[in-house]
Scaffold this motif. Structure first.
Motif, PDB file in Angstrom:
ATOM      1  N   LEU A  49      40.201 -29.038  24.470  1.00  0.00           N
ATOM      2  CA  LEU A  49      39.473 -28.198  23.519  1.00  0.00           C
ATOM      3  C   LEU A  49      39.262 -26.802  24.082  1.00  0.00           C
ATOM      4  O   LEU A  49      39.360 -26.574  25.284  1.00  0.00           O
ATOM      5  CB  LEU A  49      38.126 -28.827  23.154  1.00  0.00           C
ATOM      6  N   LYS A  50      38.978 -25.881  23.178  1.00  0.00           N
ATOM      7  CA  LYS A  50      38.456 -24.572  23.567  1.00  0.00           C
ATOM      8  C   LYS A  50      36.954 -24.766  23.761  1.00  0.00           C
ATOM      9  O   LYS A  50      36.239 -25.073  22.812  1.00  0.00           O
ATOM     10  CB  LYS A  50      38.703 -23.630  22.408  1.00  0.00           C
ATOM     11  N   ALA A  51      36.477 -24.621  24.975  1.00  0.00           N
ATOM     12  CA  ALA A  51      35.085 -24.933  25.269  1.00  0.00           C
ATOM     13  C   ALA A  51      34.137 -24.010  24.497  1.00  0.00           C
ATOM     14  O   ALA A  51      34.218 -22.792  24.646  1.00  0.00           O
ATOM     15  CB  ALA A  51      34.832 -24.804  26.764  1.00  0.00           C
ATOM     16  N   PRO A  52      33.241 -24.571  23.681  1.00  0.00           N
ATOM     17  CA  PRO A  52      32.266 -23.735  22.967  1.00  0.00           C
ATOM     18  C   PRO A  52      31.291 -23.078  23.948  1.00  0.00           C
ATOM     19  O   PRO A  52      30.910 -23.696  24.946  1.00  0.00           O
ATOM     20  CB  PRO A  52      31.515 -24.730  22.085  1.00  0.00           C
ATOM     21  N   GLU A  53      30.907 -21.834  23.672  1.00  0.00           N
ATOM     22  CA  GLU A  53      30.020 -21.114  24.583  1.00  0.00           C
ATOM     23  C   GLU A  53      28.704 -21.858  24.790  1.00  0.00           C
ATOM     24  O   GLU A  53      28.155 -21.878  25.901  1.00  0.00           O
ATOM     25  CB  GLU A  53      29.753 -19.701  24.054  1.00  0.00           C
ATOM     26  N   GLU A  54      28.206 -22.491  23.713  1.00  0.00           N
ATOM     27  CA  GLU A  54      26.954 -23.243  23.793  1.00  0.00           C
ATOM     28  C   GLU A  54      27.055 -24.383  24.819  1.00  0.00           C
ATOM     29  O   GLU A  54      26.134 -24.629  25.599  1.00  0.00           O
ATOM     30  CB  GLU A  54      26.615 -23.788  22.391  1.00  0.00           C
ATOM     31  N   VAL A  55      28.199 -25.074  24.808  1.00  0.00           N
ATOM     32  CA  VAL A  55      28.407 -26.183  25.757  1.00  0.00           C
ATOM     33  C   VAL A  55      28.535 -25.642  27.182  1.00  0.00           C
ATOM     34  O   VAL A  55      27.942 -26.179  28.123  1.00  0.00           O
ATOM     35  CB  VAL A  55      29.653 -27.011  25.366  1.00  0.00           C
ATOM     36  N   LEU A  56      29.297 -24.545  27.323  1.00  0.00           N
ATOM     37  CA  LEU A  56      29.465 -23.957  28.659  1.00  0.00           C
ATOM     38  C   LEU A  56      28.129 -23.489  29.235  1.00  0.00           C
ATOM     39  O   LEU A  56      27.858 -23.668  30.425  1.00  0.00           O
ATOM     40  CB  LEU A  56      30.429 -22.772  28.603  1.00  0.00           C
ATOM     41  N   SER A  57      27.288 -22.912  28.393  1.00  0.00           N
ATOM     42  CA  SER A  57      26.022 -22.399  28.922  1.00  0.00           C
ATOM     43  C   SER A  57      25.106 -23.545  29.343  1.00  0.00           C
ATOM     44  O   SER A  57      24.330 -23.410  30.293  1.00  0.00           O
ATOM     45  CB  SER A  57      25.340 -21.464  27.927  1.00  0.00           C
ATOM     46  N   GLN A  58      25.224 -24.702  28.670  1.00  0.00           N
ATOM     47  CA  GLN A  58      24.458 -25.876  29.140  1.00  0.00           C
ATOM     48  C   GLN A  58      25.088 -26.459  30.402  1.00  0.00           C
ATOM     49  O   GLN A  58      24.392 -26.860  31.338  1.00  0.00           O
ATOM     50  CB  GLN A  58      24.399 -26.938  28.047  1.00  0.00           C
ATOM     51  N   HIS A  59      26.417 -26.520  30.391  1.00  0.00           N
ATOM     52  CA  HIS A  59      27.135 -27.089  31.539  1.00  0.00           C
ATOM     53  C   HIS A  59      26.804 -26.329  32.828  1.00  0.00           C
ATOM     54  O   HIS A  59      26.613 -26.931  33.881  1.00  0.00           O
ATOM     55  CB  HIS A  59      28.643 -27.028  31.251  1.00  0.00           C
ATOM     56  N   TYR A  60      26.745 -24.994  32.730  1.00  0.00           N
ATOM     57  CA  TYR A  60      26.495 -24.160  33.910  1.00  0.00           C
ATOM     58  C   TYR A  60      25.079 -23.577  33.913  1.00  0.00           C
ATOM     59  O   TYR A  60      24.852 -22.517  34.507  1.00  0.00           O
ATOM     60  CB  TYR A  60      27.554 -23.051  34.000  1.00  0.00           C
ATOM     61  N   HIS A  61      24.147 -24.300  33.300  1.00  0.00           N
ATOM     62  CA  HIS A  61      22.761 -23.838  33.179  1.00  0.00           C
ATOM     63  C   HIS A  61      22.185 -23.406  34.539  1.00  0.00           C
ATOM     64  O   HIS A  61      21.528 -22.364  34.647  1.00  0.00           O
ATOM     65  CB  HIS A  61      21.905 -24.948  32.577  1.00  0.00           C
ATOM     66  N   ASP A  62      22.445 -24.203  35.584  1.00  0.00           N
ATOM     67  CA  ASP A  62      21.863 -23.931  36.904  1.00  0.00           C
ATOM     68  C   ASP A  62      22.371 -22.627  37.509  1.00  0.00           C
ATOM     69  O   ASP A  62      21.765 -22.108  38.445  1.00  0.00           O
ATOM     70  CB  ASP A  62      22.193 -25.057  37.892  1.00  0.00           C
ATOM     71  N   LEU A  63      23.489 -22.121  37.012  1.00  0.00           N
ATOM     72  CA  LEU A  63      24.100 -20.923  37.607  1.00  0.00           C
ATOM     73  C   LEU A  63      23.825 -19.662  36.790  1.00  0.00           C
ATOM     74  O   LEU A  63      24.349 -18.590  37.098  1.00  0.00           O
ATOM     75  CB  LEU A  63      25.619 -21.118  37.741  1.00  0.00           C
ATOM     76  N   ARG A  64      22.962 -19.786  35.743  1.00  0.00           N
ATOM     77  CA  ARG A  64      22.826 -18.692  34.774  1.00  0.00           C
ATOM     78  C   ARG A  64      22.330 -17.386  35.390  1.00  0.00           C
ATOM     79  O   ARG A  64      22.551 -16.313  34.844  1.00  0.00           O
ATOM     80  CB  ARG A  64      21.936 -19.115  33.607  1.00  0.00           C
ATOM     81  N   LYS A  65      21.645 -17.492  36.548  1.00  0.00           N
ATOM     82  CA  LYS A  65      21.118 -16.272  37.196  1.00  0.00           C
ATOM     83  C   LYS A  65      22.091 -15.665  38.204  1.00  0.00           C
ATOM     84  O   LYS A  65      21.808 -14.609  38.776  1.00  0.00           O
ATOM     85  CB  LYS A  65      19.803 -16.597  37.921  1.00  0.00           C
ATOM     86  N   LYS A  66      23.206 -16.335  38.448  1.00  0.00           N
ATOM     87  CA  LYS A  66      24.154 -15.861  39.468  1.00  0.00           C
ATOM     88  C   LYS A  66      24.913 -14.628  38.964  1.00  0.00           C
ATOM     89  O   LYS A  66      25.201 -14.515  37.768  1.00  0.00           O
ATOM     90  CB  LYS A  66      25.170 -16.948  39.815  1.00  0.00           C
ATOM     91  N   PRO A  67      25.234 -13.728  39.884  1.00  0.00           N
ATOM     92  CA  PRO A  67      25.947 -12.511  39.469  1.00  0.00           C
ATOM     93  C   PRO A  67      27.310 -12.795  38.821  1.00  0.00           C
ATOM     94  O   PRO A  67      27.745 -12.032  37.955  1.00  0.00           O
ATOM     95  CB  PRO A  67      26.125 -11.726  40.777  1.00  0.00           C
ATOM     96  N   PHE A  68      27.948 -13.889  39.226  1.00  0.00           N
ATOM     97  CA  PHE A  68      29.274 -14.184  38.687  1.00  0.00           C
ATOM     98  C   PHE A  68      29.227 -14.961  37.367  1.00  0.00           C
ATOM     99  O   PHE A  68      30.278 -15.249  36.782  1.00  0.00           O
ATOM    100  CB  PHE A  68      30.107 -14.967  39.713  1.00  0.00           C
ATOM    101  N   TYR A  69      28.020 -15.277  36.870  1.00  0.00           N
ATOM    102  CA  TYR A  69      27.904 -16.134  35.686  1.00  0.00           C
ATOM    103  C   TYR A  69      28.655 -15.610  34.456  1.00  0.00           C
ATOM    104  O   TYR A  69      29.387 -16.372  33.808  1.00  0.00           O
ATOM    105  CB  TYR A  69      26.419 -16.372  35.379  1.00  0.00           C
TER     106      TYR A  69
END
Ligand code: IDP
Ligand code: MG
Length: 161
Positions: A49-69
């Motif tokens: 699938l083309k990963a939905p942004e909503e799913v990606l943001s939950q998947h990488y929730h812990d990294l949301r503050k990282k500069p590379f996010y």
């Protein structure tokens, strides 16, 4: 008895493995599937699938503050991904070893990242990092009816049950 019970629950352990967009582009899907099959794990879910942004943001929730996010989300939505659930004894920890260090420059030869990638921003594959993480990610990416319970005829040979 208790030892058999522990063995059985271990055999039902599941993890989420994803071939990231660079892995799909580079035709590595079959190779990555083959490594997990050969190890003895059981494929119980797979989709592209083309990963939905909503799913990606939950998947990488812990990294949301990282500069590379932002670049990470851009990378992960740059093309289709192949998302899989693999099952078997100790699959969460063993598959992390098979995938290798997050930074491909540190990943040992023989690991997927060690063999197929150079840079942390294009590291080919994802693997859940804990039992709780695996459960959370499997629920995030898959509906219950997309996961297959099936009995392997060679289970006693490869998965130590
Ligand atoms: P993991 O994928 O080995 O579990 P995490 O620390 O959870 O590693 O990071 C998730 C993903 O974020 C990495 O696989 C990689 O794609 C990306 N990432 C992590 N650190 C960096 C970085 O320093 N620069 C660019 N991308 C990064
Ligand atoms: Mg991680």
């Amino acid at each position: 008895h208790s030892r058999a019970a522990a063995g059985n629950s271990g055999a039902k352990e599941r993890t989420l493995i994803a071939v990231k967009p660079d892995g799909v582009q580079r035709r590595l899907v079959g190779h990555i599937v083959q490594r997990f099959e050969q190890k003895g794990f059981k494929l119980v879910g797979l989709k592209m699938l083309k990963a939905p942004e909503e799913v990606l943001s939950q998947h990488y929730h812990d990294l949301r503050k990282k500069p590379f996010y932002p670049l990470l989300l851009h990378y992960m939505s740059s093309g289709p991904v192949v998302i899989m659930v693999w099952e078997g004894h100790n699959v969460v920890s063993t598959s992390r070893k098979m995938v290798g260090d997050t930074n491909p420059a540190e990943a040992h030869p023989g690991t997927i990242r060690g063999d197929f990638s150079l840079h942390i921003s294009r590291n080919v594959v994802h693997a859940s990092d804990s039992l709780e993480g695996a459960q959370r990610e499997i629920q995030l990416w898959f509906n219950r009816n997309e996961l297959m319970d099936w009995d392997s005829c060679d289970q006693s040979n490869v998965s130590h049950v």
